[in-house]
Design a protein around this motif. Structure first.
Motif, PDB file in Angstrom:
ATOM      1  N   GLY A 101     -31.926 -54.020-118.736  1.00  0.00           N
ATOM      2  CA  GLY A 101     -31.050 -52.929-119.142  1.00  0.00           C
ATOM      3  C   GLY A 101     -30.408 -52.261-117.946  1.00  0.00           C
ATOM      4  O   GLY A 101     -30.899 -52.355-116.808  1.00  0.00           O
ATOM      5  N   ARG A 114     -31.698 -46.877-118.779  1.00  0.00           N
ATOM      6  CA  ARG A 114     -33.168 -46.852-118.715  1.00  0.00           C
ATOM      7  C   ARG A 114     -33.648 -45.485-118.239  1.00  0.00           C
ATOM      8  O   ARG A 114     -34.651 -44.952-118.733  1.00  0.00           O
ATOM      9  CB  ARG A 114     -33.663 -47.963-117.808  1.00  0.00           C
ATOM     10  CG  ARG A 114     -33.510 -49.351-118.442  1.00  0.00           C
ATOM     11  CD  ARG A 114     -33.452 -50.447-117.402  1.00  0.00           C
ATOM     12  NE  ARG A 114     -34.674 -50.559-116.636  1.00  0.00           N
ATOM     13  CZ  ARG A 114     -34.750 -51.205-115.456  1.00  0.00           C
ATOM     14  NH1 ARG A 114     -33.657 -51.756-114.945  1.00  0.00           N
ATOM     15  NH2 ARG A 114     -35.891 -51.278-114.831  1.00  0.00           N
ATOM     16  N   ASP A 115     -32.938 -44.907-117.259  1.00  0.00           N
ATOM     17  CA  ASP A 115     -33.298 -43.557-116.804  1.00  0.00           C
ATOM     18  C   ASP A 115     -33.199 -42.560-117.952  1.00  0.00           C
ATOM     19  O   ASP A 115     -34.069 -41.687-118.102  1.00  0.00           O
ATOM     20  CB  ASP A 115     -32.365 -43.121-115.667  1.00  0.00           C
ATOM     21  CG  ASP A 115     -32.659 -43.825-114.352  1.00  0.00           C
ATOM     22  OD1 ASP A 115     -33.769 -44.378-114.206  1.00  0.00           O
ATOM     23  OD2 ASP A 115     -31.773 -43.828-113.473  1.00  0.00           O
ATOM     24  N   ARG A 124     -37.928 -45.392-114.780  1.00  0.00           N
ATOM     25  CA  ARG A 124     -37.007 -46.486-115.102  1.00  0.00           C
ATOM     26  C   ARG A 124     -37.722 -47.808-115.293  1.00  0.00           C
ATOM     27  O   ARG A 124     -37.415 -48.579-116.207  1.00  0.00           O
ATOM     28  CB  ARG A 124     -35.983 -46.607-113.973  1.00  0.00           C
ATOM     29  CG  ARG A 124     -35.066 -47.787-114.072  1.00  0.00           C
ATOM     30  CD  ARG A 124     -34.194 -47.934-112.826  1.00  0.00           C
ATOM     31  NE  ARG A 124     -33.377 -46.751-112.575  1.00  0.00           N
ATOM     32  CZ  ARG A 124     -32.567 -46.623-111.521  1.00  0.00           C
ATOM     33  NH1 ARG A 124     -32.501 -47.605-110.613  1.00  0.00           N
ATOM     34  NH2 ARG A 124     -31.842 -45.541-111.361  1.00  0.00           N
ATOM     35  N   HIS A 125     -38.713 -48.079-114.460  1.00  0.00           N
ATOM     36  CA  HIS A 125     -39.369 -49.396-114.507  1.00  0.00           C
ATOM     37  C   HIS A 125     -40.380 -49.506-115.646  1.00  0.00           C
ATOM     38  O   HIS A 125     -40.960 -50.584-115.855  1.00  0.00           O
ATOM     39  CB  HIS A 125     -40.040 -49.689-113.163  1.00  0.00           C
ATOM     40  CG  HIS A 125     -39.059 -49.724-112.023  1.00  0.00           C
ATOM     41  ND1 HIS A 125     -38.129 -50.727-111.901  1.00  0.00           N
ATOM     42  CD2 HIS A 125     -38.854 -48.867-111.002  1.00  0.00           C
ATOM     43  CE1 HIS A 125     -37.384 -50.499-110.825  1.00  0.00           C
ATOM     44  NE2 HIS A 125     -37.797 -49.380-110.263  1.00  0.00           N
ATOM     45  N   VAL A 182     -39.337 -48.901-118.718  1.00  0.00           N
ATOM     46  CA  VAL A 182     -38.457 -48.959-119.883  1.00  0.00           C
ATOM     47  C   VAL A 182     -37.688 -50.268-119.902  1.00  0.00           C
ATOM     48  O   VAL A 182     -37.190 -50.736-118.878  1.00  0.00           O
ATOM     49  CB  VAL A 182     -37.468 -47.765-119.877  1.00  0.00           C
ATOM     50  CG1 VAL A 182     -36.443 -47.914-121.007  1.00  0.00           C
ATOM     51  CG2 VAL A 182     -38.224 -46.446-120.015  1.00  0.00           C
ATOM     52  N   LEU A 183     -37.590 -50.844-121.089  1.00  0.00           N
ATOM     53  CA  LEU A 183     -36.822 -52.061-121.325  1.00  0.00           C
ATOM     54  C   LEU A 183     -35.811 -51.767-122.432  1.00  0.00           C
ATOM     55  O   LEU A 183     -36.193 -51.356-123.527  1.00  0.00           O
ATOM     56  CB  LEU A 183     -37.767 -53.184-121.765  1.00  0.00           C
ATOM     57  CG  LEU A 183     -37.155 -54.487-122.276  1.00  0.00           C
ATOM     58  CD1 LEU A 183     -36.450 -55.231-121.149  1.00  0.00           C
ATOM     59  CD2 LEU A 183     -38.253 -55.378-122.888  1.00  0.00           C
ATOM     60  N   VAL A 184     -34.512 -51.952-122.153  1.00  0.00           N
ATOM     61  CA  VAL A 184     -33.485 -51.750-123.169  1.00  0.00           C
ATOM     62  C   VAL A 184     -33.453 -52.959-124.094  1.00  0.00           C
ATOM     63  O   VAL A 184     -33.497 -54.112-123.643  1.00  0.00           O
ATOM     64  CB  VAL A 184     -32.098 -51.533-122.527  1.00  0.00           C
ATOM     65  CG1 VAL A 184     -31.012 -51.438-123.604  1.00  0.00           C
ATOM     66  CG2 VAL A 184     -32.110 -50.268-121.679  1.00  0.00           C
ATOM     67  N   ALA A 219     -35.067 -48.941-127.040  1.00  0.00           N
ATOM     68  CA  ALA A 219     -35.866 -49.145-125.832  1.00  0.00           C
ATOM     69  C   ALA A 219     -37.318 -49.368-126.192  1.00  0.00           C
ATOM     70  O   ALA A 219     -37.819 -48.856-127.196  1.00  0.00           O
ATOM     71  CB  ALA A 219     -35.741 -47.937-124.900  1.00  0.00           C
ATOM     72  N   ALA A 236     -40.963 -48.817-124.181  1.00  0.00           N
ATOM     73  CA  ALA A 236     -41.531 -48.168-123.002  1.00  0.00           C
ATOM     74  C   ALA A 236     -43.038 -48.406-122.975  1.00  0.00           C
ATOM     75  O   ALA A 236     -43.705 -48.319-124.015  1.00  0.00           O
ATOM     76  CB  ALA A 236     -41.227 -46.671-123.009  1.00  0.00           C
ATOM     77  N   ARG A 257     -40.822 -57.944-120.892  1.00  0.00           N
ATOM     78  CA  ARG A 257     -39.545 -58.343-120.295  1.00  0.00           C
ATOM     79  C   ARG A 257     -39.323 -59.838-120.460  1.00  0.00           C
ATOM     80  O   ARG A 257     -38.216 -60.288-120.777  1.00  0.00           O
ATOM     81  CB  ARG A 257     -39.510 -57.970-118.812  1.00  0.00           C
ATOM     82  CG  ARG A 257     -39.367 -56.489-118.528  1.00  0.00           C
ATOM     83  CD  ARG A 257     -38.983 -56.252-117.067  1.00  0.00           C
ATOM     84  NE  ARG A 257     -39.036 -54.830-116.749  1.00  0.00           N
ATOM     85  CZ  ARG A 257     -40.042 -54.238-116.117  1.00  0.00           C
ATOM     86  NH1 ARG A 257     -41.099 -54.950-115.740  1.00  0.00           N
ATOM     87  NH2 ARG A 257     -40.012 -52.948-115.854  1.00  0.00           N
ATOM     88  N   GLN A 262     -24.371 -51.242-124.186  1.00  0.00           N
ATOM     89  CA  GLN A 262     -25.196 -50.312-123.406  1.00  0.00           C
ATOM     90  C   GLN A 262     -24.355 -49.172-122.839  1.00  0.00           C
ATOM     91  O   GLN A 262     -24.761 -48.005-122.861  1.00  0.00           O
ATOM     92  CB  GLN A 262     -25.896 -51.049-122.263  1.00  0.00           C
ATOM     93  CG  GLN A 262     -26.940 -52.054-122.709  1.00  0.00           C
ATOM     94  CD  GLN A 262     -27.808 -52.504-121.549  1.00  0.00           C
ATOM     95  OE1 GLN A 262     -28.405 -51.696-120.850  1.00  0.00           O
ATOM     96  NE2 GLN A 262     -27.881 -53.820-121.336  1.00  0.00           N
TER      97      GLN A 262
END
Length: 478
Positions: free
Chosen positions: A157, A162-163, A175-176, A178-180, A331, A333, A343, A358
């Motif tokens: 993403g 993601r932020d 951020r790391h 989270v996966l869109v 997302a 998380a 991922r 996105q």
């Protein structure tokens, strides 16, 4: 004919009738076909889709379905060989392992489109009158003008989105973590396939969202239902199920549960997490209703993932329910090594969510009017809920609603013992009202008689009120 397997037979019957019609003749409405053949709206929709594929009819949105122009007959083929080819190996060879199942009739019914003459109390997406259409259009326009709008995004993403999701979810996620993904259903399906192996048990709420059951079966997982009480998933039954089945996956909707509207109490959230920790299980938190909280709800509890430093919770969130069914962005998380597995599964399933989508989502949620739009939606939902609640009480009696939710978009209506949810739904559709039978929400296919009423898919609160009150004769008829 009573299920989706009847669609082909219905299509053949209709084809014989329609073939004699001149081009441009209007075909009977969904409602009329449901009444005449005694089938579900899903079966009618699937049959008409088959006729459209054959070129026999054409659909004109807002107008109806019409006899198409006469075409030369297509070359007849023999597709009977597919029956054997589609039979999963596991059915004939037990050593091959458990079978995956793609039986999604209940989910398809949830997505069925009501005809122009039907009041939709079934759908789970906002009517255009409730959607922030101006904001969506402006966001799409701005996204298209972004530099690199069509560049390939990172597989996980875009960093900015993601932020935003990390901040929106809270709990110190970054951020790391989270996966869109492509909205809630896609996230749920990917998560269950990533964390479960075919044949594994997965604990679900009973009743539960049909998409959970469908995703579990498609992953080859064995569904273990656990009942609810007034505080949500019963922790004592959960602990027993985890110990008995050694399940490593639990799926919950902690806020505004679909279909009951129950939210897990803070005490129950702690009990569920404690049980999962003891048994080494993941809790998949489907937070579909976070942005559907009503204006009169009071303080909304934080998600379960916010109080989970140990990575027990895999959190799913989507923008779709509060915006448009076409803004399919959400997302996943989670904390810890599980994110690498998720991922990898996302790459296999979809590679990535398209960058223009996105960017549009980011433009929507970072616009100055986003919070105002959510506040306006919360007020509209509260008003519709009040209207629907009053109509249900007047129609079904004061004891029909065990829960008066302050979020979500639906009411879980208890029926008198002499009624059956499926028969009532079919009778309602024949009168031009689409409701959802409660049986769709039980993993075993049966439970106490209920229907679920959605109040967001109809054009206006007055339509919701009128449609619910028009169900009254059906209660006495049964």
């Amino acid at each position: 004919m009573s299920d989706s397997s009847s669609a082909a037979a219905l299509a053949d019957i209709l084809a014989e009738e329609i073939d004699a019609f001149p081009a441009g003749t209007r075909i009977e409405t969904h409602r009329q076909l449901v009444r005449r053949f005694g089938v579900s709206a899903t079966t009618v929709s699937q049959a008409l889709a088959l006729l459209i594929q054959r070129g026999l009819v054409v659909a004109r949105p807002g107008a109806g379905t019409f006899r198409g122009e006469t075409r030369p007959p297509a070359r007849a083929g023999d597709t009977s060989w597919q029956e054997a080819a589609l039979e999963l190996t596991a059915h004939s060879d037990p050593a091959a392992g458990p079978a995956r199942a793609f039986a999604a009739t209940a989910l398809q019914e949830a997505l069925s489109t009501a005809g122009a003459d039907v009041v939709d109390l079934n759908g789970g997406y906002l009517h255009p009158e409730l959607q922030p259409l101006a904001a969506l259009g402006a966001a799409l326009s701005r996204a298209a003008r972004r530099a690199g709008a069509w560049d390939r995004p990172p597989a996980g993403g875009t960093p900015e989105l993601r932020d935003w999701f990390a901040a929106d979810i809270g709990g110190g996620l970054g951020r790391h973590d989270v996966l869109v993904c492509g909205a809630g259903q896609s996230a749920l399906a990917t998560t269950l396939r990533a964390l479960g192996r075919p044949g594994d048990p997965v604990v679900v709420e009973s009743p539960t969202y049909p998409g959970t059951t469908a995703a579990a079966h498609a992953a080859g997982l064995r569904v273990v239902p656990v009942p609810l009480d007034g505080e949500g998933l019963r922790a004592d039954r959960l602990d027993d199920a985890l110990g008995r089945t050694r399940a490593r996956l639990v799926v919950v909707q902690a806020l505004h549960q679909n279909p009951t509207g129950i939210s897990l109490s803070a005490r129950r959230q702690r009990e569920v997490l404690d049980s999962a920790r003891r048994h080494g299980a993941f809790v998949v938190e489907d937070d579909f209703g976070r942005h559907l909280t009503h204006a009169d709800s009071g303080a909304t509890p934080p998600p379960m993932v916010a109080d989970d430093p140990d990575g027990v919770v895999v959190h799913i969130r989507s923008l779709t329910k509060a915006t448009s069914p076409n803004l399919r962005v959400g997302a996943v998380a989670a904390r810890g090594p599980v994110m690498a597995r998720l991922r990898a599964a996302q790459v296999v399933d979809a590679m990535f969510v398209p960058a223009p989508l996105q960017h549009t989502a980011l433009e929507v949620v970072t616009a100055a009017g986003w919070r105002r739009a959510l506040a306006a939606l919360g007020s509209a939902l509260a008003n519709r809920r009040r209207v629907a609640t009053a109509a249900v009480t007047a129609t079904f009696g004061p004891g029909a609603l065990a829960v008066h939710p302050r979020g979500g978009y639906h009411l879980w209506v208890t029926l008198p013992d002499h009624l059956d949810g499926r028969r009532l739904a079919a009778a309602a559709l024949a009168k031009g009202i689409a409701v959802t039978p409660g049986e769709n929400y039980y993993p075993t296919g049966s439970g106490t008689p209920h229907i679920r009423l959605s109040y967001v898919a109809a054009p206006a609160p007055a339509d919701v009120d009128d449609a619910i009150r028009r169900l009254a004769p059906l209660i006495t008829e049964e």
